[in-house]
Design a protein around this motif. Structure first.
Motif, PDB file in Angstrom:
ATOM      1  N   LYS A   1      74.648 -16.033 -29.937  1.00  0.00           N
ATOM      2  CA  LYS A   1      74.454 -17.368 -29.176  1.00  0.00           C
ATOM      3  C   LYS A   1      74.561 -18.562 -30.580  1.00  0.00           C
ATOM      4  O   LYS A   1      73.987 -18.486 -31.369  1.00  0.00           O
ATOM      5  CB  LYS A   1      73.809 -18.042 -28.487  1.00  0.00           C
ATOM      6  N   VAL A   2      75.079 -19.474 -30.318  1.00  0.00           N
ATOM      7  CA  VAL A   2      75.596 -20.952 -31.060  1.00  0.00           C
ATOM      8  C   VAL A   2      74.234 -22.093 -30.229  1.00  0.00           C
ATOM      9  O   VAL A   2      74.204 -22.488 -29.688  1.00  0.00           O
ATOM     10  CB  VAL A   2      76.706 -21.409 -30.885  1.00  0.00           C
ATOM     11  N   LEU A   3      72.800 -21.984 -31.085  1.00  0.00           N
ATOM     12  CA  LEU A   3      72.900 -23.266 -30.920  1.00  0.00           C
ATOM     13  C   LEU A   3      72.108 -24.037 -31.338  1.00  0.00           C
ATOM     14  O   LEU A   3      72.407 -23.912 -33.216  1.00  0.00           O
ATOM     15  CB  LEU A   3      70.956 -22.481 -30.627  1.00  0.00           C
ATOM     16  N   ALA A   4      72.951 -25.281 -31.684  1.00  0.00           N
ATOM     17  CA  ALA A   4      73.424 -26.835 -31.352  1.00  0.00           C
ATOM     18  C   ALA A   4      71.555 -27.687 -32.087  1.00  0.00           C
ATOM     19  O   ALA A   4      71.348 -27.689 -31.082  1.00  0.00           O
ATOM     20  CB  ALA A   4      73.819 -27.793 -30.588  1.00  0.00           C
ATOM     21  N   ALA A   5      71.010 -27.972 -33.252  1.00  0.00           N
ATOM     22  CA  ALA A   5      69.938 -28.281 -33.834  1.00  0.00           C
ATOM     23  C   ALA A   5      70.618 -29.247 -34.593  1.00  0.00           C
ATOM     24  O   ALA A   5      71.167 -29.498 -35.010  1.00  0.00           O
ATOM     25  CB  ALA A   5      69.329 -26.900 -34.666  1.00  0.00           C
ATOM     26  N   SER A   6      69.029 -29.856 -34.307  1.00  0.00           N
ATOM     27  CA  SER A   6      68.799 -31.287 -35.732  1.00  0.00           C
ATOM     28  C   SER A   6      69.635 -31.905 -35.008  1.00  0.00           C
ATOM     29  O   SER A   6      70.457 -32.906 -35.084  1.00  0.00           O
ATOM     30  CB  SER A   6      69.829 -31.018 -36.942  1.00  0.00           C
ATOM     31  N   ILE A   7      69.605 -32.288 -33.640  1.00  0.00           N
ATOM     32  CA  ILE A   7      70.893 -33.039 -32.947  1.00  0.00           C
ATOM     33  C   ILE A   7      69.651 -34.660 -32.709  1.00  0.00           C
ATOM     34  O   ILE A   7      68.603 -34.409 -32.401  1.00  0.00           O
ATOM     35  CB  ILE A   7      70.279 -32.796 -31.137  1.00  0.00           C
ATOM     36  N   ARG A   8      69.930 -35.657 -32.678  1.00  0.00           N
ATOM     37  CA  ARG A   8      69.448 -37.182 -32.675  1.00  0.00           C
ATOM     38  C   ARG A   8      70.363 -38.227 -31.562  1.00  0.00           C
ATOM     39  O   ARG A   8      68.493 -39.066 -31.324  1.00  0.00           O
ATOM     40  CB  ARG A   8      69.846 -37.484 -34.068  1.00  0.00           C
ATOM     41  N   HIS A   9      70.684 -37.699 -31.187  1.00  0.00           N
ATOM     42  CA  HIS A   9      71.230 -38.807 -30.351  1.00  0.00           C
ATOM     43  C   HIS A   9      71.782 -37.919 -29.146  1.00  0.00           C
ATOM     44  O   HIS A   9      73.040 -36.489 -28.909  1.00  0.00           O
ATOM     45  CB  HIS A   9      71.931 -39.800 -31.046  1.00  0.00           C
ATOM     46  N   PRO A  10      72.521 -38.397 -28.271  1.00  0.00           N
ATOM     47  CA  PRO A  10      72.712 -38.178 -27.028  1.00  0.00           C
ATOM     48  C   PRO A  10      74.680 -38.153 -27.336  1.00  0.00           C
ATOM     49  O   PRO A  10      74.725 -36.914 -26.166  1.00  0.00           O
ATOM     50  CB  PRO A  10      73.158 -39.290 -25.727  1.00  0.00           C
ATOM     51  N   LYS A  11      75.247 -39.046 -27.695  1.00  0.00           N
ATOM     52  CA  LYS A  11      76.347 -38.372 -27.877  1.00  0.00           C
ATOM     53  C   LYS A  11      76.767 -36.506 -28.859  1.00  0.00           C
ATOM     54  O   LYS A  11      77.485 -36.053 -28.785  1.00  0.00           O
ATOM     55  CB  LYS A  11      77.071 -40.006 -29.677  1.00  0.00           C
ATOM     56  N   HIS A  12      75.885 -36.558 -29.610  1.00  0.00           N
ATOM     57  CA  HIS A  12      75.360 -35.267 -30.006  1.00  0.00           C
ATOM     58  C   HIS A  12      75.210 -34.280 -29.157  1.00  0.00           C
ATOM     59  O   HIS A  12      76.751 -33.388 -29.430  1.00  0.00           O
ATOM     60  CB  HIS A  12      74.792 -34.820 -31.425  1.00  0.00           C
ATOM     61  N   MET A  13      74.831 -34.046 -27.981  1.00  0.00           N
ATOM     62  CA  MET A  13      75.143 -33.550 -27.271  1.00  0.00           C
ATOM     63  C   MET A  13      76.546 -33.137 -26.557  1.00  0.00           C
ATOM     64  O   MET A  13      76.803 -32.211 -26.201  1.00  0.00           O
ATOM     65  CB  MET A  13      73.837 -33.871 -25.822  1.00  0.00           C
ATOM     66  N   LEU A  14      77.096 -34.610 -25.531  1.00  0.00           N
ATOM     67  CA  LEU A  14      78.309 -34.257 -25.539  1.00  0.00           C
ATOM     68  C   LEU A  14      78.702 -33.821 -26.454  1.00  0.00           C
ATOM     69  O   LEU A  14      79.502 -32.832 -25.459  1.00  0.00           O
ATOM     70  CB  LEU A  14      78.750 -35.981 -25.250  1.00  0.00           C
ATOM     71  N   ASP A  15      79.140 -33.935 -27.354  1.00  0.00           N
ATOM     72  CA  ASP A  15      80.498 -33.264 -28.955  1.00  0.00           C
ATOM     73  C   ASP A  15      79.917 -31.560 -28.575  1.00  0.00           C
ATOM     74  O   ASP A  15      80.845 -30.944 -28.423  1.00  0.00           O
ATOM     75  CB  ASP A  15      80.138 -33.933 -29.896  1.00  0.00           C
ATOM     76  N   CYS A  16      78.714 -31.044 -28.286  1.00  0.00           N
ATOM     77  CA  CYS A  16      78.516 -29.027 -28.819  1.00  0.00           C
ATOM     78  C   CYS A  16      78.942 -29.209 -26.977  1.00  0.00           C
ATOM     79  O   CYS A  16      79.304 -28.135 -27.290  1.00  0.00           O
ATOM     80  CB  CYS A  16      76.281 -29.847 -28.450  1.00  0.00           C
ATOM     81  N   ALA A  17      78.661 -30.166 -26.523  1.00  0.00           N
ATOM     82  CA  ALA A  17      79.424 -29.759 -25.020  1.00  0.00           C
ATOM     83  C   ALA A  17      80.757 -29.253 -25.001  1.00  0.00           C
ATOM     84  O   ALA A  17      81.354 -28.294 -24.147  1.00  0.00           O
ATOM     85  CB  ALA A  17      78.424 -30.626 -23.805  1.00  0.00           C
ATOM     86  N   MET A  18      81.192 -30.177 -25.518  1.00  0.00           N
ATOM     87  CA  MET A  18      82.992 -29.991 -25.678  1.00  0.00           C
ATOM     88  C   MET A  18      83.515 -29.297 -26.376  1.00  0.00           C
ATOM     89  O   MET A  18      84.574 -28.185 -26.073  1.00  0.00           O
ATOM     90  CB  MET A  18      83.721 -31.305 -26.171  1.00  0.00           C
ATOM     91  N   VAL A  19      82.712 -29.108 -27.452  1.00  0.00           N
ATOM     92  CA  VAL A  19      82.738 -28.515 -28.684  1.00  0.00           C
ATOM     93  C   VAL A  19      82.462 -26.154 -28.238  1.00  0.00           C
ATOM     94  O   VAL A  19      83.483 -25.171 -28.872  1.00  0.00           O
ATOM     95  CB  VAL A  19      82.126 -27.724 -29.888  1.00  0.00           C
ATOM     96  N   GLY A  20      81.441 -26.302 -27.099  1.00  0.00           N
ATOM     97  CA  GLY A  20      81.205 -25.232 -26.946  1.00  0.00           C
ATOM     98  C   GLY A  20      80.135 -24.483 -27.046  1.00  0.00           C
ATOM     99  O   GLY A  20      80.510 -22.939 -27.314  1.00  0.00           O
ATOM    100  N   ALA A  21      78.863 -25.396 -27.883  1.00  0.00           N
ATOM    101  CA  ALA A  21      77.817 -24.843 -28.332  1.00  0.00           C
ATOM    102  C   ALA A  21      77.619 -24.339 -26.928  1.00  0.00           C
ATOM    103  O   ALA A  21      77.132 -24.143 -25.918  1.00  0.00           O
ATOM    104  CB  ALA A  21      76.541 -26.070 -28.551  1.00  0.00           C
TER     105      ALA A  21
END
Ligand code: E4P
Length: 214
Positions: free
Chosen positions: A159-179
């Motif tokens: 599983k790709v676990l996106a880490a070192s997330i600093r702000h909501p835009k990171h979260m949104l982009d991760c969701a769009m890219v498929g983390a």
């Protein structure tokens, strides 16, 4: 998409758990140092609150040391996942623990071939660090997209676990890219349900209702 909280603070973990949408927890040596509490004791406390994967990071840098620490931490609770650095020694430890049925989270991943190698070694999670890549003037999200593509190309189950997330835009982009998962500090999780128009809308609905019905 799964949501983990990135903290060793028990109060934050309980508050995030109370939201009803928390899937797991990641910790690291810096986060536990901030709490000033024994690492093993805190991991046991966290596992009392959260049923999902709880990452415990090793301190050792050599394979033998990582294995000894990892096997010890894995005894704390069934949901402990052993967090290992994405190094050659970490790769060997990952393979050995995977063969023993112990789940691993391969951390400090900064380039896609690290992610390919750890997936081949049987990692449960890989943690690409978005914020720290952005910090040096590159785009951390490119790494998430590259790993997603590689794992999809070969049907790799890590599983790709996106880490070192600093702000909501990171979260949104991760969701769009498929983390598959994002691990997020509590202060960032708290922003996910915010929008000023929601607050303004509530105020207006209530004002209109009161005007009509008192
Ligand atoms: C991941 O598991 C790490 O604990 C974490 O996301 C690191 O984030 P930072 O770069 O903000 O320290």
């Amino acid at each position: 998409m799964e949501l983990y909280i990135d903290t060793a603070n028990l109060d934050e973990i309980k508050q995030a758990h109370d939201l009803g949408v928390l899937d797991g927890v990641t910790t690291n040596p810096s986060l536990i140092a901030k709490e000033g509490i024994d690492y093993g004791k805190r991991l046991a406390e966290i596992c009392q609150v959260v049923d999902g994967p709880v990452s415990a990071e090793v301190i050792a840098l050599d394979t033998a040391g990582m294995l000894a620490e990892g096997r010890e931490r894995a005894k704390i609770a069934e949901n402990i996942v052993i967090k290992l650095p994405s190094t050659v020694d970490g790769l060997r430890a990952c393979k050995a623990l995977a063969d023993e049925g112990i789940r691993t989270n391969m951390t400090l991943c900064f380039q896609p071939l690290q992610a390919l190698m750890v997936a081949k070694a049987g990692a449960f999670l890989v943690s690409p660090f978005i914020g720290r890549i952005d910090d040096i003037g590159l785009d951390g999200m490119d790494l998430i997209a590259q790993i997603r593509q590689i794992y999809d190309n070969y049907g790799l189950p890590t599983k790709v676990l996106a880490a070192s997330i600093r702000h909501p835009k990171h979260m949104l982009d991760c969701a769009m890219v498929g983390a598959d998962v994002a691990t997020v500090p509590f202060n960032v999780i708290q922003q996910f349900m915010n929008h000023p128009l929601t607050d303004i809308g509530i105020d207006k609905f209530l004002a209109d209702y009161k005007k009509a019905f008192g």
